[in-house]
Design a protein around this motif. Structure first.
Motif, PDB file in Angstrom:
ATOM      1  N   ARG A 112      24.022  21.317  23.162  1.00 45.58           N
ATOM      2  CA  ARG A 112      22.652  20.902  22.843  1.00 45.58           C
ATOM      3  C   ARG A 112      22.091  21.576  21.601  1.00 45.58           C
ATOM      4  O   ARG A 112      20.946  21.354  21.246  1.00 45.58           O
ATOM      5  CB  ARG A 112      21.745  21.195  24.041  1.00 45.58           C
TER       6      ARG A 112
ATOM      7  N   ILE B 132      21.244  24.833  21.016  1.00 45.79           N
ATOM      8  CA  ILE B 132      20.150  25.748  21.332  1.00 45.79           C
ATOM      9  C   ILE B 132      19.983  26.812  20.241  1.00 45.79           C
ATOM     10  O   ILE B 132      18.850  27.132  19.842  1.00 45.79           O
ATOM     11  CB  ILE B 132      20.411  26.436  22.689  1.00 45.79           C
TER      12      ILE B 132
ATOM     13  N   GLU C 163      15.220  29.525  27.864  1.00 47.21           N
ATOM     14  CA  GLU C 163      15.053  29.350  29.311  1.00 47.21           C
ATOM     15  C   GLU C 163      15.692  28.042  29.767  1.00 47.21           C
ATOM     16  O   GLU C 163      16.068  27.901  30.933  1.00 47.21           O
ATOM     17  CB  GLU C 163      13.570  29.360  29.660  1.00 47.21           C
ATOM     18  N   ARG C 164      15.818  27.080  28.848  1.00 43.70           N
ATOM     19  CA  ARG C 164      16.408  25.768  29.178  1.00 43.70           C
ATOM     20  C   ARG C 164      17.917  25.748  29.034  1.00 43.70           C
ATOM     21  O   ARG C 164      18.548  24.696  29.239  1.00 43.70           O
ATOM     22  CB  ARG C 164      15.786  24.675  28.301  1.00 43.70           C
TER      23      ARG C 164
ATOM     24  N   CYS D 130      20.028  27.190  30.951  1.00 45.10           N
ATOM     25  CA  CYS D 130      20.577  27.038  32.300  1.00 45.10           C
ATOM     26  C   CYS D 130      19.441  27.060  33.308  1.00 45.10           C
ATOM     27  O   CYS D 130      18.596  27.952  33.273  1.00 45.10           O
ATOM     28  CB  CYS D 130      21.563  28.163  32.584  1.00 45.10           C
ATOM     29  N   GLY D 131      19.437  26.096  34.221  1.00 43.31           N
ATOM     30  CA  GLY D 131      18.375  26.042  35.218  1.00 43.31           C
ATOM     31  C   GLY D 131      18.446  27.192  36.207  1.00 43.31           C
ATOM     32  O   GLY D 131      17.428  27.624  36.742  1.00 43.31           O
TER      33      GLY D 131
ATOM     34  N   SER E  24      17.574  30.902  34.476  1.00 38.99           N
ATOM     35  CA  SER E  24      16.409  30.626  33.640  1.00 38.99           C
ATOM     36  C   SER E  24      15.551  31.855  33.386  1.00 38.99           C
ATOM     37  O   SER E  24      14.540  31.761  32.693  1.00 38.99           O
ATOM     38  CB  SER E  24      15.553  29.523  34.280  1.00 38.99           C
TER      39      SER E  24
ATOM     40  N   HIS F 169      12.709  28.146  36.225  1.00 34.81           N
ATOM     41  CA  HIS F 169      12.032  28.153  34.917  1.00 34.81           C
ATOM     42  C   HIS F 169      10.658  28.834  35.047  1.00 34.81           C
ATOM     43  O   HIS F 169       9.619  28.210  34.912  1.00 34.81           O
ATOM     44  CB  HIS F 169      11.881  26.726  34.372  1.00 34.81           C
TER      45      HIS F 169
ATOM     46  N   CYS G 203      26.852  24.366  31.033  1.00 31.66           N
ATOM     47  CA  CYS G 203      25.775  24.134  30.068  1.00 31.66           C
ATOM     48  C   CYS G 203      25.406  25.437  29.360  1.00 31.66           C
ATOM     49  O   CYS G 203      24.881  25.421  28.247  1.00 31.66           O
ATOM     50  CB  CYS G 203      24.560  23.526  30.746  1.00 31.66           C
TER      51      CYS G 203
END
Length: 411
Positions: free
Chosen positions: A42, A44, A61-62, A64-65, A68, A147, A355
């Motif tokens: 993505r 990041i 923070e996004r 990994c859920g 977070s 989150h 992720c």
């Protein structure tokens, strides 16, 4: 014997996210394994350089859920290292509590999934039932089940209400009792032993050679833990111990996580008792030029962040390394010699987070020359989407109208 390649993924019931493993097998026995990453990239690190130091906390923070708060605390530690900022004592204790709540619910999530993977759904239901009150605590203390948006350079964003402390203490006592029962059940159950003992053994030598981290390395008898090796937050102010196991197999990794849940609950109880009064934020006005590092012990192992700034309002370089990035290569040591059915369980035993891990670059073989830029990779992705639209067709006006109607009814 003839060698065959069997694909595991990129979509598979035992993979929570898209990832692709090539299993080289002779008969039922796996003789080699290879991994192809890149399905979850993505950008990041690049996005972070387009945000302010404060905004980047929400971006990481996004990543990994589940982790977070692990990525945000490693990031803010890097910024604080860059600027030499001092964090108020109360913020240290709040950071520790949030990190350990995350560890408990992450480990319970894994324990439940592991039970499901081996067909032991009683463990799955127990673990996820015990996880719910922990998420309720997260929601009560921070406003979110995941989150949490608590970390910021210089401290934390919200204070904890002391009226909630007695309730949290009771919930921690409860989870300790439940985990002691679950640990006893796991240690006594012959079915679990048969399915996990001696499976996917990571020797102490291989654990060191591959640079593994977290429960993966601690299950091989190595007490590697950033919370004691380079203490941050309030970990050096309370009494706790690093959990290790000697077997290095799937059973050992499960035992470490279960025992770490009990230890995390004890850490939270001590933090609630010892939390000082005072400010929670150093109110940083500007970040000087320089570079800094921050690392934290996430549920899966060490999370590492590097930040470089030029005195402006944004990082000019942000490098991130997640624990799965160093744990996944150890599959070369743990999967070979086992059956195909066991390999799926062995790969799940490190609690991989794809992720967190994804990186993507196209380089010339044998050199650092970039063959494709980020813009060209984005164009490739758009072209692939266009091809899919052409092959399968875009939604018709009627289909879009039906979709809107269903969404309206659902709302």
């Amino acid at each position: 014997m003839k060698r065959t390649v069997i694909p595991l993924g990129p979509f598979h019931p035992l993979l929570e996210e898209a990832e692709f493993f090539k299993l080289y097998v002779e008969g039922e026995t796996v003789v080699d394994v290879d991994v192809r990453i890149g399905y979850m990239h993505r950008g990041i690190e690049k996005l972070s350089t387009l945000k302010t130091y404060d905004q980047s906390t929400f971006i990481v923070e996004r990543i990994c859920g589940i982790c977070s708060t692990s990525h945000p605390i490693a990031y803010v530690l890097a910024v604080e290292d860059l600027g030499g900022f001092t964090v108020p004592d109360r913020a240290h204790y709040i950071r520790t509590i949030i990190c350990e709540l995350e560890r408990i619910h992450s480990h319970l999530l894994w324990v439940g999934l592991a039970g499901h993977f081996i067909g032991y759904d009683t463990v799955f239901m127990w673990a996820w039932k015990y996880r719910e009150p922990i998420l309720d605590i997260c929601e009560k203390l921070t406003g979110n089940r995941n989150h949490y948006a608590m970390m910021k350079p210089g401290g934390v964003r919200r204070d904890l209400n002391s009226d909630d402390f007695a309730w949290v203490q009771r919930e921690m006592d409860k989870i300790i009792g439940e985990m002691e029962m679950l640990v006893g059940a796991v240690l006594d159950d012959p079915v679990l032993h048969a399915r996990t003992k001696g499976i996917g053994v990571l020797t102490k030598e291989d654990a060191i050679a591959y640079g593994t981290v977290g429960p993966t390395v601690r299950a091989s008898g190595i007490p590697d833990d950033i919370r004691t090796d380079d203490p941050y937050a309030a970990y050096d102010r309370i009494d706790w111990k690093v959990i290790t196991w000697e077997s290095g197999d799937v059973f050992g990794k499960a035992a470490v996580r279960l025992l770490e849940i009990i230890e995390a609950a004890k850490i939270i109880k001590q933090c609630l008792d010892a939390m000082p009064e005072g400010p929670i934020d150093a109110h940083i006005k500007s970040v000087p030029a320089g570079e800094g590092i921050g690392h934290a012990e996430a549920p899966r192992g060490e999370v590492f962040h590097y930040v470089r700034g030029d005195g402006g309002n944004s990082p000019i370089r942000h490098k991130i390394r997640a624990p799965s990035y160093v744990n996944i290569p150890s599959f070369k040591a743990t999967c070979v010699g086992h059956t195909i059915a066991d390999v799926a369980l062995i790969t799940a035993a490190v609690d991989p987070c794809y992720c967190c891990t994804e990186r993507m670059a196209v380089l010339e073989r044998g050199s650092d020359n970039i063959v494709m830029s980020g813009r060209e990779l984005t164009e490739c992705s758009r072209a692939a989407t266009d091809r899919l639209k052409k092959d399968y067709g875009s939604p018709t006006p009627v289909e879009l109208a039906v979709k809107k109607l269903l969404m309206k009814e659902k709302a």
